[in-house]
Design a protein around this motif. Sequence first.
Motif, PDB file in Angstrom:
ATOM      1  N   UNK A   1      -3.043  11.018  -5.295  1.00 22.82           N
ATOM      2  CA  UNK A   1      -2.837  12.628  -4.821  1.00 22.82           C
ATOM      3  C   UNK A   1      -2.297  12.739  -3.532  1.00 22.82           C
ATOM      4  N   UNK A   2      -2.288  12.134  -2.597  1.00 25.43           N
ATOM      5  CA  UNK A   2      -1.514  12.391  -0.996  1.00 25.43           C
ATOM      6  C   UNK A   2      -0.249  12.157  -1.069  1.00 25.43           C
ATOM      7  N   UNK A   3      -0.026  10.468  -1.534  1.00 25.88           N
ATOM      8  CA  UNK A   3       1.614   9.642  -1.709  1.00 25.88           C
ATOM      9  C   UNK A   3       2.435  11.122  -2.381  1.00 25.88           C
ATOM     10  N   UNK A   4       2.029  11.592  -3.632  1.00 29.55           N
ATOM     11  CA  UNK A   4       3.015  12.789  -4.412  1.00 29.55           C
ATOM     12  C   UNK A   4       3.041  13.519  -3.597  1.00 29.55           C
ATOM     13  N   UNK A   5       1.880  14.501  -2.532  1.00 27.99           N
ATOM     14  CA  UNK A   5       1.603  15.025  -1.761  1.00 27.99           C
ATOM     15  C   UNK A   5       2.883  15.395  -1.277  1.00 27.99           C
TER      16      UNK A   5
ATOM     17  N   UNK B   1       0.942  -1.735   0.217  1.00 26.34           N
ATOM     18  CA  UNK B   1       0.040   0.048  -0.417  1.00 26.34           C
ATOM     19  C   UNK B   1       0.564   1.161  -0.346  1.00 26.34           C
ATOM     20  N   UNK B   2       1.683   1.144   1.003  1.00 23.37           N
ATOM     21  CA  UNK B   2       2.945   2.739   0.977  1.00 23.37           C
ATOM     22  C   UNK B   2       3.436   3.226  -0.818  1.00 23.37           C
ATOM     23  N   UNK B   3       4.269   1.468  -0.670  1.00 32.38           N
ATOM     24  CA  UNK B   3       4.677   1.674  -2.240  1.00 32.38           C
ATOM     25  C   UNK B   3       3.827   2.002  -3.296  1.00 32.38           C
ATOM     26  N   UNK B   4       2.850   1.756  -3.050  1.00 32.85           N
ATOM     27  CA  UNK B   4       1.621   2.215  -4.231  1.00 32.85           C
ATOM     28  C   UNK B   4       1.208   3.885  -4.088  1.00 32.85           C
TER      29      UNK B   4
ATOM     30  N   UNK C   1       2.423  21.762   5.948  1.00 34.46           N
ATOM     31  CA  UNK C   1       2.284  21.742   7.462  1.00 34.46           C
ATOM     32  C   UNK C   1       1.420  20.218   7.250  1.00 34.46           C
ATOM     33  N   UNK C   2      -0.303  20.133   7.115  1.00 36.60           N
ATOM     34  CA  UNK C   2      -1.183  19.375   7.371  1.00 36.60           C
ATOM     35  C   UNK C   2      -0.115  18.413   6.568  1.00 36.60           C
ATOM     36  N   UNK C   3       0.325  17.939   5.443  1.00 32.76           N
ATOM     37  CA  UNK C   3       0.609  16.554   4.625  1.00 32.76           C
ATOM     38  C   UNK C   3       1.448  16.199   5.537  1.00 32.76           C
ATOM     39  N   UNK C   4       2.983  17.297   5.954  1.00 30.13           N
ATOM     40  CA  UNK C   4       4.228  16.187   6.789  1.00 30.13           C
ATOM     41  C   UNK C   4       3.059  15.707   8.344  1.00 30.13           C
ATOM     42  N   UNK C   5       2.185  16.449   8.556  1.00 29.39           N
ATOM     43  CA  UNK C   5       1.443  16.157   9.765  1.00 29.39           C
ATOM     44  C   UNK C   5       0.953  14.424   9.841  1.00 29.39           C
ATOM     45  N   UNK C   6       0.519  14.920   8.862  1.00 25.37           N
ATOM     46  CA  UNK C   6      -0.451  13.768   8.361  1.00 25.37           C
ATOM     47  C   UNK C   6       0.493  12.359   7.819  1.00 25.37           C
TER      48      UNK C   6
END
Lengths: 337, 306
Positions: free
Chosen positions: B162-166, B153-156, B185-190
Amino acid sequence: MVLAALASLALPARRTEGAPAAVPNGHRRVRVGLVFDVGGRGDKSFNDGAYEGLMRARRELGAEVEYVEPADSDDRAAALRMFASRGFDRVMAIGYVFSRDVDEVARDNPDTEFACIDYAPPEDGRVPRNVVGLRFREEEGSFLVGALAGLHSRSHAVGFVGGMDIPLIRRFEHGYTAGVRATCPACRVVASYAGSTPSAFKDPEKGAALATAQYASGVDVIFHASGSTGHGVFVAAQRFHRAAIGVDADQHDEMPGVVITSMLKRVDVAIFNVARDASLGRIDRGDHGIRSFGLVDGGVDYVRTGPHAASLDPAHIARVEALRGEVVAGRVRVPGA
Amino acid sequence: MSGLLVFLSQVVSAALPVALAALGGVWSERAGVATIALEGYVLAGAFGAAVAALATGSAWVAAMAAMALGALLGWLFATATVRLRANAIVAGVAVNLLAAAGTRVALKVLYDSASNSPPLPLGASSGASVGIAALRELAASPALWMAPLLGLASHVALARSVFGLRVTACGENPSAARSLGVSVERVRTQALVLGAAIAALGGAQLTLHQREFVAYMSGGRGFLALAAVILGRWTPRGAIVWAVAIGALSALETTLAGDDTMVPRAALALLSPAAFRALVQALPFGLTLLAVMGRLGRARPPAALS
């Protein structure tokens, strides 16, 4: 003095145990102070053994006892100073980490007698004259459980799992191997160590991996001297229905049905001995400030009676007890280093 | 055959906690935040699993609780580094110390012990031989089944979603991401919270395998995982492959440990058996050093990693 007063304020865990018992004839009432290491109490081993010895001194010698568990490693010396400044007859420290603290505080308080369990002498080898280091001949206790392992093993292969690979732990291994040889010359002895840093004493997963490899190679009894790494040895023993031997304290309850016996390091015996000397007005500084306890004075032993030794064959115990006699009489010398 | 099964079980049990911690590390480092905190996540996860297993008797609940506690710690770390802009290395050390001290205090408060939790109420597995019993034990652990799923799942997700690319954008060029309307900030926190949860599952594996929590039981596996992240060039696949390699090295060292006759003859010409084993133990760290020096192909960390 001010320092000591401040120190005693900063040590919240100081405890006094009720009114002491009567003082036996020929003894005098002594005050004994004991300093545990940080987080020491409740270790079901070593530190709890020291507490045991202290309580026995209170019961049997009518000693006034007090103990401190420092909140922080910086408070070790402060705790020792606190007892010294209050005029205690004996101040005892539990664990080799206290060695340098004891030296320092002892030099500043030449009228107080100090004792330190597993004490390591300073570099120059000169132990302050009011310090007694209390050591144990672990190899002698290991010799007896080795003899027992040699008799207990059906596969004629027994194992040893050590924590950090240091001379102290090698002593356990060498004593154990000599014991196995004494009762089962044909037995194979496999020894492994968890690592070369102090974390090797706290890695149960590593202990399980080492024990699994040993059991898979045909070993059916493992003696460990590896701190909480040994828990992994017990886990593997239970998983594969093999036997294990505990260390320092009676470890039967860690994994019932797996731990057939334990090599005992009787810290309580050492503490009580020192307190009794104080109470008789004697001082035994041993060999240049180092007193070592072995089979002859009950300083090391193994679990051989009661329900925790139920899986041992009485004939095996008899054989091992005969060997104990040989060691005590000096007819058999157990190799250490 | 039996020896092979034993060796296989040893590789899996050594690799599993490291692989999960490394996978967690990939998520957070790809977002541009260095995670020396992996060790703390593993230890906290181990403790969380013990508390939950003792309360419910379920290995799956234990695994979930470990992830929740890890996520909480990851959120704390994210608040410090992303929101309050604390240095990630300093904050990571703080998380490790917090996990080490916090678990010991909780051990004392909850179970009145300085060293370990009570044994977990989980059934023991057994088998005809050591190898089979060891593999059955592993198969009973949720972590074994979740690790490949999480890896895939992490690989894909990192490559396609979208989240992974961000996450990758935040790690490579946060100002460009910000200019495109991404809340860095939000993406990094997630990403940090997710990574911490996955890493903590590695800790749960330790506790479930040992059937109790033991103080400090993470034993440096978080740092080994960091090595796997770097050697695996910050990709889920690379990190897992290196975690398995580290596990194989560890299993090899374990097998050699008790038996000097297993140490290769050629090595004995140069080294004592003990020195050879020490070398095997140090190998992952030595390789990591070579990797960051650029001697093992190109090792390019995320550009904004700090």
